[in-house]
Scaffold this motif. Structure first.
Motif, short mmCIF file in Angstrom:
data_model
loop_
_atom_site.label_atom_id
_atom_site.label_comp_id
_atom_site.label_asym_id
_atom_site.label_seq_id
_atom_site.Cartn_x
_atom_site.Cartn_y
_atom_site.Cartn_z
N ARG B 593 -19.10 -88.60 23.62
CA ARG B 593 -18.10 -89.59 23.20
C ARG B 593 -17.32 -89.10 21.99
NH1 ARG B 593 -17.65 -92.99 27.35
NH2 ARG B 593 -19.59 -94.04 27.90
N PHE B 596 -17.79 -91.17 18.75
CA PHE B 596 -18.96 -91.09 17.89
C PHE B 596 -18.79 -89.94 16.91
CE2 PHE B 596 -23.15 -89.42 16.79
CZ PHE B 596 -23.72 -90.55 16.25
N ILE B 598 -20.57 -87.93 14.12
CA ILE B 598 -21.89 -87.70 13.51
C ILE B 598 -21.77 -87.57 11.99
CG2 ILE B 598 -21.77 -85.20 13.95
CD1 ILE B 598 -24.98 -87.30 13.95
N SER B 600 -19.75 -89.05 9.83
CA SER B 600 -19.73 -90.32 9.11
C SER B 600 -21.02 -91.09 9.35
CB SER B 600 -18.49 -91.14 9.51
OG SER B 600 -18.67 -91.69 10.78
N ALA B 601 -21.68 -90.86 10.51
CA ALA B 601 -22.92 -91.58 10.78
C ALA B 601 -24.06 -91.15 9.87
CB ALA B 601 -23.33 -91.40 12.25
N ILE B 602 -24.06 -89.89 9.41
CA ILE B 602 -25.17 -89.46 8.55
C ILE B 602 -24.79 -89.40 7.07
CG2 ILE B 602 -26.43 -88.14 10.30
CD1 ILE B 602 -25.15 -85.59 9.18
N ASN B 604 -24.23 -91.67 4.79
CA ASN B 604 -25.05 -92.54 3.94
C ASN B 604 -26.40 -91.92 3.66
OD1 ASN B 604 -23.66 -94.77 3.20
ND2 ASN B 604 -24.00 -95.85 5.14
N ALA B 605 -27.07 -91.47 4.73
CA ALA B 605 -28.41 -90.91 4.59
C ALA B 605 -28.37 -89.64 3.76
CB ALA B 605 -29.00 -90.63 5.97
N ARG B 606 -27.32 -88.85 3.94
CA ARG B 606 -27.18 -87.63 3.16
C ARG B 606 -27.19 -87.95 1.67
NH1 ARG B 606 -23.25 -83.90 6.41
NH2 ARG B 606 -21.91 -85.71 6.17
N LEU B 608 -28.35 -90.80 0.25
CA LEU B 608 -29.62 -91.41 -0.16
C LEU B 608 -30.70 -90.36 -0.32
CD1 LEU B 608 -29.82 -94.66 2.02
CD2 LEU B 608 -29.57 -94.50 -0.46
N ARG B 612 -28.82 -82.02 2.58
CA ARG B 612 -27.91 -81.85 3.69
C ARG B 612 -28.66 -81.86 5.01
NH1 ARG B 612 -23.76 -77.24 1.87
NH2 ARG B 612 -25.50 -76.23 0.83
N SER B 613 -27.89 -81.85 6.08
CA SER B 613 -28.51 -81.91 7.40
C SER B 613 -28.89 -80.52 7.88
CB SER B 613 -27.51 -82.55 8.38
OG SER B 613 -27.90 -82.26 9.69
N ILE B 615 -29.21 -79.90 10.93
CA ILE B 615 -28.58 -79.71 12.23
C ILE B 615 -27.06 -79.65 12.13
CG2 ILE B 615 -28.39 -80.61 14.57
CD1 ILE B 615 -30.97 -82.22 13.98
N TYR B 616 -26.49 -80.56 11.35
CA TYR B 616 -25.04 -80.72 11.41
C TYR B 616 -24.30 -80.16 10.21
CZ TYR B 616 -25.86 -83.43 15.58
OH TYR B 616 -26.24 -83.79 16.83
#
Lengths: 189, 622
Positions: B593, B596, B598, B600-602, B604-606, B608, B612-613, B615-616
């Motif tokens: 999709r 979607f 990714i 912007s989806a992560i 916040n968590a990044r 907090l 960094r991720s 994966i992404y």
């Protein structure tokens, strides 16, 4: 005439409870019949962590609550011809998506984690820390249904769907005769 | 722990004097909970807000629970629990205003007042906000300033106005030259030009005074209804219900009290014909109401004036007083014993849904403006449970003219199914926006020629709940059996983005849904989001089917006209401008999709987790 090759099936459990995978096993001795028609590739059932080859069918349990879920799901989409969302969490987000209801907050994710690990009643978290091991995948801002992340070809509803329904659906699909469910099959009232 | 702002307001409470003021406001309407709208309007006016302690006082005086009062106060856009500025500026945020320079006008206000839209200046002098269509599309951009309006705004004019207001001049002096010396009619004309571009024989041409009422008094109730039925008059609010049949049903219902309500809650974006009638033909409106009262045996009437038209209140009150003085309202009208009828003006407070007759009745009863379940229909059980005729302003004017001049004369104009003339309020991309009184059956092409819109690419007939048509169907006719309309005709030229227009109208419906039916409350949000995907180029061909599917559900499962028509901007553009949608919808290459994101989806968590991720974030190992 050469014998038809077995269909290749892969499965994954994302943000779910593994109940849908238990339900797959619930088809009992029919598993033997099914295994004569399919081979299982990447799946917790085989413990293959990667695809060995392109698969015909991918079955997804659970929605996406963290980055790893998204990564796995996208990998499944790219490697499977037909992708099935199995059970409520995969289809709609399910129970984990309850955290999406924290919407009138400036920092809903932090609020969720604080309640889960620090401020919630009946907690026995001696460290009073939110887990943050570098190996933990990052959480998403909210829980997404699979359909919001990739295109899904079929949904098998239920929490969990019964072994019967999973078996019937897979058999029909393999025979090219699955065209969705009769209303009678999926109504619960 | 810091104290919650609401707690402090609660504790600080109201002074004894303020409480007494609120109590006396309630007493003015005899502590009647059915007059809640008037109470709240006056409290809002007096205190610039309806605070929690004020609601307590109102609840006590009217014998209602506090939550019942809050339910009403929180429903209407013009009521506020936080103090508004002494001068509250409401910019009309309609799509026509946006296409007419609203952005620069907004910027000018924000600049001059040093606040952004939605804020109040720290000294409590000014509030600035947006409001949907205020019925001045023919002179956009427009705004309300307290109880007045200002039109054809430019950045320069904004700076002049704000400078004068800041210097301490009252808004009426700033917006209306020599305000104090003028009559209410002159003031209204000073603020708003009515742009009557084509006067027809029924409403906007010469109208003999009270000829219809005289005829009605002579012939009696049964004949009035027969005359209306013969004329074939249909309601002008949009739905087109035969007026004679409505009156007959109300007259036939056994009851001690009956009511006539004039629906002057003209909220459909792009409609402003009632504004013109209320300004130029107020006597005719009240004459029509009086005739309706005579026909059904009503003693009481209400004119429900939308909050946005509050600038017409004085004018209408003056006309009502004049008619009372001349024996055209009140006891024994025209000397006829037993023909008693009077009208009260009920002001609304900024809710589109109140144009729906059930919601309008709810609002008159002092309730949140939620539609009622039908049946029973208002003609059998309406206002306060009594038989009630609710008619549009224009319908009542037509009724008066038909009684005065004759049913055959009226039926001889227009088409067989849609007799007579109709006021069309034309706005948008045309040379001569304004009011056109034309017989039903006129083609869009002819109308466009008349208004100077030869380059029109799309015409929205009947407002967002109506139909958007394209060039290839400009031969369609304005009549109930082809293109029905309550009067709105909005013209868009080839430079306009159809999807932008659709997205705006969906946001309008999202804002105005009363929230009672879930498919309307939630479904319209989903529709708006889906259109957003098309606008951003993230839509998939399957989203077109999704739009249709969801629209059908909303239409099927909503109980009032709002939900039954809110998907129309989408459905009618899908029908008439299919290429606009298919041009921007594309399948995704790897079936993931595009909507979607990714990152912007992560995000916040990044933040907090302060990492960094794996994966992404590609450069993680560097």
């Amino acid at each position: 005439m050469t014998e038809l090759r077995k269909a290749r099936v892969a499965t994954a459990s994302l943000a779910g409870c593994f109940g849908c995978h238990m339900a797959i096993l619930d088809m009992d001795e029919r598993l033997i019949d099914l295994m004569s028609k399919v081979e299982i590739d990447r799946s917790p059932l085989t413990d293959f962590k990667q695809f060995t080859r392109r698969c015909d069918i991918g079955i997804i349990e659970g929605g996406c609550c963290n980055e790893e879920n998204v990564h796995v799901l996208q990998d499944f989409r790219r490697n499977c011809d037909v992708l099935i969302a199995l059970g409520q969490c995969a289809i709609m987000g399910g129970l984990p998506a309850m955290r999406n209801a924290i919407m009138h907050s400036d920092a809903p994710l932090r609020e969720c984690l604080e309640e889960a690990f620090i401020t919630g009643r009946n907690l026995t978290n001696a460290t009073h820390n939110i887990p943050n091991d570098p190996a933990l995948p990052l959480l998403l801002d909210e829980v997404y249904a699979c359909n919001e992340v990739v295109e899904i070809d079929h949904n098998i509803p239920g929490c969990a769907p019964s072994g019967d329904i999973i078996y019937d659906t897979l058999i029909k699909l393999l025979a090219g005769k699955f065209h969705g469910f009769e209303r009678e099959t999926i109504r619960f009232d | 722990m810091a104290s919650h702002p609401e707690d402090t307001a609660q504790k600080s409470g109201l002074s004894l004097e303020e409480k007494a003021t609120i109590r006396s406001i309630c007493r003015e309407v005899e502590d009647d909970p059915a007059r809640m709208m008037d109470i709240l309007l006056r409290v809002q006016d007096r205190f610039r807000c309806i605070s929690a302690p004020a609601m307590d006082v109102i609840a006590e005086a009217t014998g209602l629970s506090r939550i019942a009062v809050e339910g009403v106060a929180s429903f209407y856009a013009f009521f506020s629990s936080e103090p508004k500025g002494r001068v509250t500026i409401r910019l009309c945020d309609d799509i026509i205003d946006r296409f007419s320079g609203l952005a620069s006008v907004t910027a000018a206000f924000e600049n001059a007042l040093s606040i952004t839209v939605g804020e109040t200046t720290p000294d409590g002098a000014f509030s600035l906000e947006y409001t949907p269509c205020i019925g001045l599309c023919d002179q956009a951009p427009a705004a309300m300033v307290n109880d007045l309006v200002v039109t054809n705004l430019t950045a320069e004019r904004v700076h002049e106005i704000v400078a004068a207001l800041k210097a301490g001049a009252p808004p009426e002096e700033v917006l209306v030259d020599r305000y104090a010396e003028r009559t209410p009619y002159q003031r209204a004309k000073e603020m708003v030009s009515n742009n009557i571009r084509h006067a027809g024989p029924v409403l906007l041409g010469p109208v003999p005074e009270d000829a219809g009422l005289e005829a009605a008094v002579e012939t009696g109730p049964a004949q009035i209804i027969r005359t209306l039925e013969t004329s074939g008059l249909r309601g002008c609010g949009g739905a087109g219900f035969p007026t004679g049949r409505k009156w007959r049903a109300a007259a036939a219902t056994e009851a001690d009290r009956r009511f006539v309500i004039c629906n002057a809650d003209e909220g459909e974006p792009g409609t402003f014909k009632d504004r013109v009638l209320l300004t130029e033909r107020p006597h005719l409106v009240f004459e029509g109401m009086t005739i309706a009262a005579r026909a059904i045996g009503a003693k009481e009437g209400i004119i429900y004036l939308r909050g946005e038209y509050v600038y017409l209140r004085d004018l209408l009150e003056e006309v009502l007083a004049d008619r009372r003085n001349r024996g055209l309202l009140g006891p024994a009208i025209m000397g006829v014993d037993g023909f008693d009828f009077d009208i009260r003006l009920q002001l609304g407070a900024g809710a589109y849904i109140c144009g729906e007759e059930g919601a309008l009745i709810s609002s008159c009863e002092g309730l949140p403006g939620e539609p009622k379940t039908r049946p029973p229909f208002p003609v059998t059980r309406g206002y306060l449970g009594c038989p009630t005729v609710v008619n549009n302003v224009e319908t009542l004017c037509h009724a008066a003219r038909i009684l005065g001049t004759g049913a055959q004369w009226f039926a001889g104009m227009g088409t067989k199914d849609s007799p007579g003339t109709k006021l069309f309020s034309v706005s948008g991309d045309c040379l001569n926006p304004g009011i056109y009184e034309l017989p039903y059956g006129v083609s869009i092409r002819d109308l466009l020629e008349m208004v100077g819109a030869e380059d029109a690419a799309a015409v929205l007939v009947g407002g967002p709940s109506g139909t958007m048509i394209a060039r290839d169907t400009f031969d369609r006719r304005l009549a109930f059996d082809d293109l029905a309309t309550g009067g709105a005709v909005v013209v868009f030229n080839g430079d306009r983005n159809i999807l932008e227009i659709v997205e705006y109208y969906m946001s309008f419906f999202v804002h105005e849904s009363c929230g009672y039916c879930t498919p309307c409350r939630v479904g319209n949000v989903f529709l708006q989001k889906a259109i957003g995907k098309f606008r951003k180029g993230l839509a998939n061909p399957s989203d077109i089917a999704y739009l249709r599917d969801l629209s059908d559900t909303i239409i099927e499962t909503s109980r009032c006209g709002l939900g039954m028509t809110s998907p129309n901007p989408i459905l009618s553009t899908l029908e008439n401008f299919p290429l606009v949608y298919s041009a921007v919808a594309k399948p995704s290459a790897d079936r993931t999709r595009a909507t979607f994101d990714i990152q912007s989806a992560i995000e916040n968590a990044r933040q907090l987790a302060k990492r960094r991720s794996h994966i992404y974030d590609r450069d993680f190992t560097k």
